[in-house]
Design an enzyme around this catalytic site. Structure first.
Site, PDB file in Angstrom:
ATOM      1  N   GLY A  39     -27.494 -83.628 -36.445  1.00 55.25           N
ATOM      2  CA  GLY A  39     -27.435 -84.763 -35.537  1.00 55.25           C
ATOM      3  C   GLY A  39     -28.695 -85.595 -35.633  1.00 55.25           C
ATOM      4  CD  GLU A  93     -28.054 -83.308 -42.385  1.00 56.97           C
ATOM      5  OE1 GLU A  93     -28.842 -84.286 -42.466  1.00 56.97           O
ATOM      6  OE2 GLU A  93     -26.865 -83.424 -42.112  1.00 56.97           O
ATOM      7  CE  LYS A 125     -22.534 -79.903 -27.741  1.00 63.23           C
ATOM      8  NZ  LYS A 125     -21.579 -81.055 -27.697  1.00 63.23           N
ATOM      9  CD  GLU A 179     -20.636 -85.601 -26.410  1.00 63.32           C
ATOM     10  OE1 GLU A 179     -21.511 -86.479 -26.248  1.00 63.32           O
ATOM     11  OE2 GLU A 179     -20.883 -84.478 -26.937  1.00 63.32           O
ATOM     12  CB  CYS A 210     -27.418 -87.939 -42.161  1.00 62.16           C
ATOM     13  SG  CYS A 210     -26.509 -86.737 -43.156  1.00 62.16           S
ATOM     14  N   GLY A 259     -32.667 -83.142 -32.378  1.00 62.89           N
ATOM     15  CA  GLY A 259     -33.170 -82.004 -33.138  1.00 62.89           C
ATOM     16  C   GLY A 259     -34.512 -81.525 -32.625  1.00 62.89           C
ATOM     17  CD  GLU A 293     -29.931 -91.754 -39.279  1.00 60.88           C
ATOM     18  OE1 GLU A 293     -29.357 -91.175 -40.216  1.00 60.88           O
ATOM     19  OE2 GLU A 293     -30.338 -91.157 -38.275  1.00 60.88           O
TER      20      GLU A 293
END
Length: 507
Positions: free
Chosen positions: A245, A267, A192, A195, A301, A250, A401
């Site tokens: 992501g 990750e 997947k 989107e 990231c 996660g 982040e």
């Protein structure tokens, strides 16, 4: 505008119609049973880039079922490493032949510069070639020292059906850090993509079929986290989930996967520091810091989003970074001269601005930028190169982040203080150290709580070198032989040679 370099909008051959994305299930391209679809509008050009079928539970179940059948009947899992490697090499060649087509779509969907998109997609072919080499060299162990009547082997076998869920910031590169390694191991997969950037994954599906991959080995479902991603994480016929992501998502995936105790590789986020000591080459450090924070508009990231600089050189280094930041080419992603493109969405741009605003309210100072900017020739969303000083370790901008082109500057006095600031974070993806003293670099590298430590460089990566994080930056590793082993199960086979065992039950 005087504080930044803005590239001009260029005359480009934009697609005349949106890319039509469909699901790939058991070798067949198909729409959704309910006819639903979703659109992606370019964050830089404002045009409709792609229209994709929107999967629901039915399509996701069908894709998982196809992958399960393909794994269990051995059409891929039980063929030779040579056969798997041959196909992966064909895919690498096909990727290189389709760079321009994929790069244009990725640029328009994500807002990243076309030159960067070309580099990512062509570079991804090397990941496929490296994975092909692993497919041929994978092996287990034997134990021949257990006595003359015993022999044991350790076999490495594919884990089974793998759900692969990828993000929007590097849609093709990150997929290529997962899929070829899973295929090299003999797994079957359901993918997947985000989107917001689904189209290059669909094109890869075309290339896999063109290369001759058996049907059902790779299946692609397009849609959203609910219900597609959630079902891919919790379904009992899935043996493993590999996700890249946000840390929040996660954690949700790990919770869903825990119901069946399937393996999870994650990750996730990072708040990556570069620590600069007084003896560092400041010209090189300033350039690497500038690259590290603005690469992919900071939507990375591995972004070097905070620097921890010795107080004796802090002002000098900040001046150099600010001067370089003003020269970084922001603007039209389709202009080959552009180094930093558009922000992925309006909501994300507002989030970035919010971090800067909150830092100012907490006492920090903006040395450069700090706000969204408009482009004179495009309707898209852009954020100015931003440098924030006077940052303290308790501020959100130093701990969370931001995922934008925003650099936070902290200072230190001693090695101990620098290491403490480095490790004072929930994340541990990567870190950097700048010093001409090898002892300083090694001392820092051994004590930094990070999956990758760069010394006198930033963000150099290779297919051979493992990538992944400590703490809330994730679990598991990608790339290198460790990246293959994530997709393997270990089986011990213990054999007795001859009839030498004494009976347990005595006559």
């Amino acid at each position: 505008m005087s504080d930044m370099t803005m590239t001009a909008a260029v005359e480009a051959a934009l697609p005349k119609a949106p890319f039509e994305g469909r699901h790939l299930i058991d070798g067949i391209w198909r729409g959704s049973d309910n006819g639903e679809s979703f659109d992606r509008t370019s964050p830089s050009h404002g045009i409709l880039v792609s229209r994709s079928a929107r999967a629901g539970r039915a399509e996701t179940e069908a894709a998982i079922g196809a992958a399960r059948k393909a794994f269990d009947d051995g059409r891929w899992s039980r063929i030779s490493g040579k056969e798997r490697a041959t196909l992966l090499l064909k895919v690498a060649d096909l990727i290189e032949a389709n760079v321009e087509r994929m790069a244009l779509l990725e640029t328009l969907e994500s807002g990243k510069p076309i030159s960067q998109a070309r580099g990512e997609i062509s570079g991804a072919a090397d990941l496929w070639r490296y994975a092909a080499s692993l497919a041929r060299t994978m092996h287990g162990d034997s134990h021949n020292s257990l006595g003359e009547d015993m022999l044991a082997m350790v076999l490495k076998e594919p884990i089974g059906v793998v759900s692969i869920i990828t993000p929007w910031n590097f849609p093709f590169w990150i997929l290529s850090q997962k899929l070829p390694f899973a295929l090299a191991a003999g797994c079957t997969c359901v993918i997947k993509p985000s989107e917001m950037t689904p189209s290059t994954t669909v094109i890869l599906g075309e290339l896999l079929l063109q290369a001759g991959l058996p049907v059902g080995v790779v299946n692609i479902v397009l849609g959203f986290g609910q219900p597609v991603g959630a079902l891919m994480a919790e379904h009992p016929d899935v043996d493993m989930v590999s996700f890249t992501g946000s840390t929040a998502v996660g954690k949700a995936i790990a919770a869903a996967a825990s119901v069946t105790l399937k393996k999870v590789a994650l990750e996730l986020g990072g708040k990556n520091p570069q620590v600069v000591f007084p003896d560092a080459d400041l010209e090189s450090a300033a350039d690497a810091i500038t690259f590290g924070v603005y690469f992919n508009a900071g939507e990375c990231c591995n972004s070097g989003s905070r620097i921890i600089v010795h107080e004796d050189i802090a002002d000098t280094l900040v001046e150099k970074v600010v001067a370089l930041s003003k020269k970084v080419a922001f603007g039209d992603p389709l202009n080959p001269e552009t180094q930093v493109g558009a922000i992925i969405s309006q909501a994300h741009q507002e989030k970035i601005a919010g971090y800067v605003k909150d830092a100012l309210a907490a006492g920090a100072r903006v040395k450069l930028g700090g706000a969204p900017v408009s482009h004179p020739g495009l309707p898209g969303r852009f954020f100015a190169p931003t440098v924030v000083t006077g940052v303290t370790a308790d501020m959100a901008i130093a701990r969370e982040e931001v995922f934008g082109p925003v650099l936070s500057v902290l200072t230190f006095r001693t090695l101990e203080e620098a290491i403490a600031l480095t490790n004072d974070a929930a994340y541990g993806l990567s870190a950097g150290v700048w010093s001409e003293n090898v002892h300083t670099c090694l001392a820092f590298a051994r004590r930094a709580e990070a999956g990758t430590v760069w010394t006198n460089t930033w963000m150099d990566g290779f297919p051979e070198v493992a990538f992944g994080g400590y703490k809330q930056s994730g679990q598991g590793r990608e790339n290198g032989h460790y990246g293959l082993e994530e997709f393997l199960e270990i089986k011990s086979v213990v054999m007795r040679v001859g009839r030498t065992r004494s009976n347990w039950v005595r006559a």
